[in-house]
Motif scaffolding. Structure first.
Motif, PDB file in Angstrom:
ATOM      1  N   LEU A 470      41.280  41.605  40.719  1.00  0.00           N
ATOM      2  CA  LEU A 470      42.172  42.157  39.683  1.00  0.00           C
ATOM      3  C   LEU A 470      41.613  41.857  38.295  1.00  0.00           C
ATOM      4  CD1 LEU A 470      45.886  41.458  40.757  1.00  0.00           C
ATOM      5  CD2 LEU A 470      44.342  43.266  41.467  1.00  0.00           C
ATOM      6  N   ARG A 471      41.105  40.644  38.135  1.00  0.00           N
ATOM      7  CA  ARG A 471      40.562  40.251  36.827  1.00  0.00           C
ATOM      8  C   ARG A 471      39.431  41.204  36.415  1.00  0.00           C
ATOM      9  NH1 ARG A 471      40.634  34.749  34.960  1.00  0.00           N
ATOM     10  NH2 ARG A 471      41.111  34.241  37.080  1.00  0.00           N
ATOM     11  N   ALA A 472      38.547  41.506  37.378  1.00  0.00           N
ATOM     12  CA  ALA A 472      37.412  42.392  37.093  1.00  0.00           C
ATOM     13  C   ALA A 472      37.885  43.802  36.728  1.00  0.00           C
ATOM     14  CB  ALA A 472      36.485  42.441  38.305  1.00  0.00           C
ATOM     15  N   VAL A 473      38.857  44.294  37.481  1.00  0.00           N
ATOM     16  CA  VAL A 473      39.367  45.644  37.231  1.00  0.00           C
ATOM     17  C   VAL A 473      40.030  45.726  35.852  1.00  0.00           C
ATOM     18  CG1 VAL A 473      41.108  47.311  37.966  1.00  0.00           C
ATOM     19  CG2 VAL A 473      39.647  46.221  39.659  1.00  0.00           C
ATOM     20  N   ARG A 478      41.497  48.811  33.411  1.00  0.00           N
ATOM     21  CA  ARG A 478      42.381  49.454  34.394  1.00  0.00           C
ATOM     22  C   ARG A 478      43.607  48.579  34.675  1.00  0.00           C
ATOM     23  NH1 ARG A 478      41.008  54.467  34.275  1.00  0.00           N
ATOM     24  NH2 ARG A 478      38.751  54.743  34.274  1.00  0.00           N
ATOM     25  N   GLN A 479      44.597  49.151  35.378  1.00  0.00           N
ATOM     26  CA  GLN A 479      45.819  48.402  35.669  1.00  0.00           C
ATOM     27  C   GLN A 479      46.087  48.302  37.172  1.00  0.00           C
ATOM     28  OE1 GLN A 479      47.740  51.122  32.702  1.00  0.00           O
ATOM     29  NE2 GLN A 479      49.172  49.411  32.526  1.00  0.00           N
ATOM     30  N   CYS A 480      46.974  47.375  37.550  1.00  0.00           N
ATOM     31  CA  CYS A 480      47.230  47.106  38.968  1.00  0.00           C
ATOM     32  C   CYS A 480      48.717  46.914  39.239  1.00  0.00           C
ATOM     33  CB  CYS A 480      46.540  45.816  39.407  1.00  0.00           C
ATOM     34  SG  CYS A 480      44.905  45.607  38.709  1.00  0.00           S
ATOM     35  N   ILE A 558      44.652  49.931  41.282  1.00  0.00           N
ATOM     36  CA  ILE A 558      44.730  49.028  42.443  1.00  0.00           C
ATOM     37  C   ILE A 558      46.186  48.799  42.809  1.00  0.00           C
ATOM     38  CG2 ILE A 558      44.401  46.660  43.257  1.00  0.00           C
ATOM     39  CD1 ILE A 558      41.771  46.606  42.382  1.00  0.00           C
ATOM     40  N   MET A 559      46.458  48.868  44.102  1.00  0.00           N
ATOM     41  CA  MET A 559      47.799  48.597  44.603  1.00  0.00           C
ATOM     42  C   MET A 559      47.658  47.491  45.635  1.00  0.00           C
ATOM     43  SD  MET A 559      51.050  49.157  45.325  1.00  0.00           S
ATOM     44  CE  MET A 559      51.514  50.612  44.435  1.00  0.00           C
TER      45      MET A 559
END
Length: 696
Positions: A470-473, A478-480, A558-559
């Motif tokens: 998540l940190r990389a995205v 981007r969001q998650c 990302i989900m």
């Protein structure tokens, strides 16, 4: 109101009128939903026991139930209280023991006197090298052997009701079966080789073998069909009574639709074109449209809806699109705004937030006809909202709106057509059960340009790796989403789970970048948290399952679904559809708690293999069964006592076309088959339907 036909009186009498059923038993039976002899008949045995007379217990595969003639030998009462009382017996070839615990000597001497011959039937097993029959179910003199059924049906039970009671009560109820005229189409009945109703009932309750108990036996299939037919007749009557409301013919000339098509960067899919023309045909008729538009995540429902609204405007009227929540209404507005601009029509929104002068101005413009398309929440139902000429009402996410609200909305435009949209792909058999009064359009193709979503399975043990991902995205802007598991026991537990996860992610990823949404929040706070995520202020949104169906954040890629094995397949598919809405590749991570059960594994793998919501829904129906899939909350679906929706879904389609055909040929149900069908409706307790006929 018509009253119940006399021929059915015996089946709807009090249970106590049956021999062997006293007030106490009747009370217990009510727990099984049995309140009249009719209900006993519709409670079919679920298995059976072979009690055919055998020569000996020798050589039969133990443990099993055996019926055998024995010569009674010596009694060996137990030495300590409550111990085993043993009776030595001999059949034609061998000897064994009949065993009673807490056996009373005087009673046992009376029913199994030494030297007598008796027929005994019960479970025989090996214990410490000795063959034993513990507590036989039957002990009778030889001349009464006919009292033991050769194949005994086994019924579902509840506390206080024994097999013997059920057996006796169902025999008594069977004696009351009246001869009824046939309601099934004669061609259908001959083709399937189905027995008459009374014969089918007798056969279902007196099976000769396990084959007779299978759902596919002719007798059971016929009874299942009767249930489905009654249900579909009810829906067809509801549909016919809705169609008695005169509609208004709205014929579009296509000029506004052409502007939108010209402005779109891509062509419509075949499914979209087909659905639009089905809607246009319905709207052109002078009966009220009642259509369901069913489409998978990302199948382009919004565009079909907008084109339908344009038909209403082209015909000189107005259209309204209803969403269950403020967020979704605003989102529809954003999605439709560019389309409205290219068509050159006036689009407005009305929600509970509109107050005072601003609200008044909107209401006046609506009444004058200056607003052509209105998007709104249930605020549209309020008494002071008047349209100049409402032609079409579109309702998003069916299960949030009751039938009553559908009718309310219809009153706003006395003859408005109704289109209901649902994003939940439903297997055909279920769609017929739930929306059988409606006509259905299905969007089963995806518009070009949607990127597939990569789906992966990870165990909860790898949580830290997931957080790093998540940190990389987020570093790429981007969001998650992070969906927390549903804890059935209490919402409070749900809440702590979500709050714990929120704290852990906030600690790992930093203050201010993680948001939280859950069911206990006041709506305004929930909206604010969603809005911060939509505008990109927060990078991760932690939520219990309330990420609104339809929320659109194209930047979310990302989900993460925690404890994915606790969710239904359809729900997982819906959640996954929240990502993959932008141009970037998206991923859905299904986190499970190891070890996964075999079915848990199979369910998650289906999601990994396919993004086809209809295939997923079919799998869900096979794996979880009908009752679970719809959840008890969705009361739109009947619970059938005999019909098995997973296996007999195809019968539902036959019942639907038969019911519609019967009503088309005999709308008042007063020809012979129609009159028989009325009896069927009474027999199946379809009071709603009966009211509809009598009103008609």
């Amino acid at each position: 109101m018509m009253s119940r036909p006399e021929v059915l009186f015996p089946l709807f009498a009090e249970l106590e009128t049956l021999s062997g059923v006293g007030p106490k038993t009747a009370q217990h039976m009510a727990q099984l939903g049995i309140v009249a002899p009719r209900d006993l008949l519709f409670t079919l045995p679920h298995t059976g026991i072979d009690r055919a007379l055998q020569e000996t217990v020798d050589g039969v595969g133990l443990p099993t139930t055996v019926t055998v003639i024995v010569k009674v030998g010596a009694h060996h009462p137990s030495r300590n209280r409550g111990g085993a009382y043993r009776i030595h017996v001999e059949d034609a070839q061998t000897s064994f023991q009949i065993v009673f615990f807490h056996g009373r000597s005087d009673y046992l001497q009376r029913v199994l006197p030494q030297g007598s011959t008796r027929v005994v039937s019960g479970k025989v097993e090996m214990f410490d090298g000795t063959v034993q029959m513990v507590h036989p179910e039957y002990i009778i003199p030889e001349e009464e052997i006919s009292d033991i059924p050769a194949f005994e049906p086994v019924y579902p039970l509840t506390a206080g009701v024994t097999q013997k009671t059920m057996f006796k009560a169902t025999r008594a109820a069977l004696k009351r079966l009246p001869a009824l005229d046939e309601w099934i189409d004669s061609g259908q009945k001959t083709k399937e080789e189905w027995p008459d109703f009374a014969v089918a009932m007798q056969t279902a309750h007196t099976p000769k073998s396990l084959e007779d108990l299978s759902a596919t036996s002719a007798a059971r299939t016929r009874l299942a069909y009767d249930e489905l037919m009654a249900h579909q007749l009810t829906l067809a009557l509801a549909r016919a009574s809705e169609r008695r409301f005169p509609g208004r013919a709205s014929v579009g000339d296509g000029r506004l639709q052409a502007r939108v098509r010209a402005a779109l960067p891509y062509a419509l899919t075949g499914a979209q074109e087909r659905s639009i023309s089905e809607v246009a045909q319905d709207m052109a008729q002078d009966v009220r449209m009642n259509r369901l538009l069913q489409g998978d995540v990302g199948s382009g429902k919004t565009l079909v809806a907008f084109m339908s609204l344009l038909i209403a405007v082209e015909a000189g009227g107005q259209g309204v699109m209803m969403a269950p929540t403020e967020i979704l209404a605003r989102q529809h507005l954003e999605g439709l705004q560019p389309l409205a601009e290219s068509a050159g029509v006036v689009l407005e929104i009305l929600t509970g937030r509109d107050k005072g002068a601003e609200r008044r101005a909107k209401l006046e413009a609506l009444q004058r006809g200056d607003i052509q398309i209105l998007v709104g929440t249930h605020a549209v139902f309020q008494a002071d909202v008047h349209f100049a000429d409402l032609r079409l009402a579109i309702i998003d996410e069916q299960h949030r709106f009751g039938v009553r609200q559908r009718l309310e909305l219809g009153k706003k435009g006395s003859a408005a057509d109704v289109l209901v949209m649902t994003a939940t792909p439903i297997p055909r058999s279920l769609a017929l059960a739930q929306y059988g009064d409606m006509d259905v359009s299905v969007l089963d193709e995806k518009p070009p340009g949607r990127k597939p979503i990569k789906t992966a399975l990870v165990s909860t043990g790898r949580m830290d790796e997931v957080i790093e991902r998540l940190r990389a995205v987020m570093a790429e802007g981007r969001q998650c989403y992070w969906v927390c598991p549903l804890v059935e026991e209490s919402e409070a537990v749900d809440l702590t789970a979500a709050e714990e996860r929120f704290k852990r992610l906030r600690a790992a990823l930093g203050e201010g970048v993680v948001g939280l949404v859950h069911g206990q929040m006041p709506p305004a706070e929930k909206d604010a948290a969603m809005a911060r995520f939509q505008s990109g202020k927060t990078g991760v949104l932690v939520a219990t399952t309330v990420i609104e169906v339809g929320v659109n954040v194209p930047n979310a890629t990302i989900m993460v679904i925690e404890r994915a094995e606790t969710f239904g397949l359809a729900q997982l598919h819906q959640l996954r559809g929240r990502v993959g809405r932008g141009s970037a590749a998206s991923t859905c991570l299904l986190m499970y708690q190891a070890p996964l059960s075999e079915t848990g594994q199979r369910r998650l793998e289906v999601l990994r293999e396919t993004e086809d919501g209809f295939r997923i829904a079919e799998t869900d129906l096979q794996m979880r069964g009908f009752g679970d899939l719809i959840g008890t909350a969705q009361s739109g679906v009947p619970r059938f006592r005999i019909a098995d929706m997973e296996r007999q879904g195809a019968l539902m389609a036959v019942a639907q076309s038969d019911a519609r055909k019967l009503l088309a040929e005999d709308p008042a149900l007063d020809r012979p088959r129609g009159r028989a069908a009325r009896v069927l409706l009474w027999l199946m307790r379809q009071d709603e339907a009966i009211r509809l006929i009598s009103v008609g």
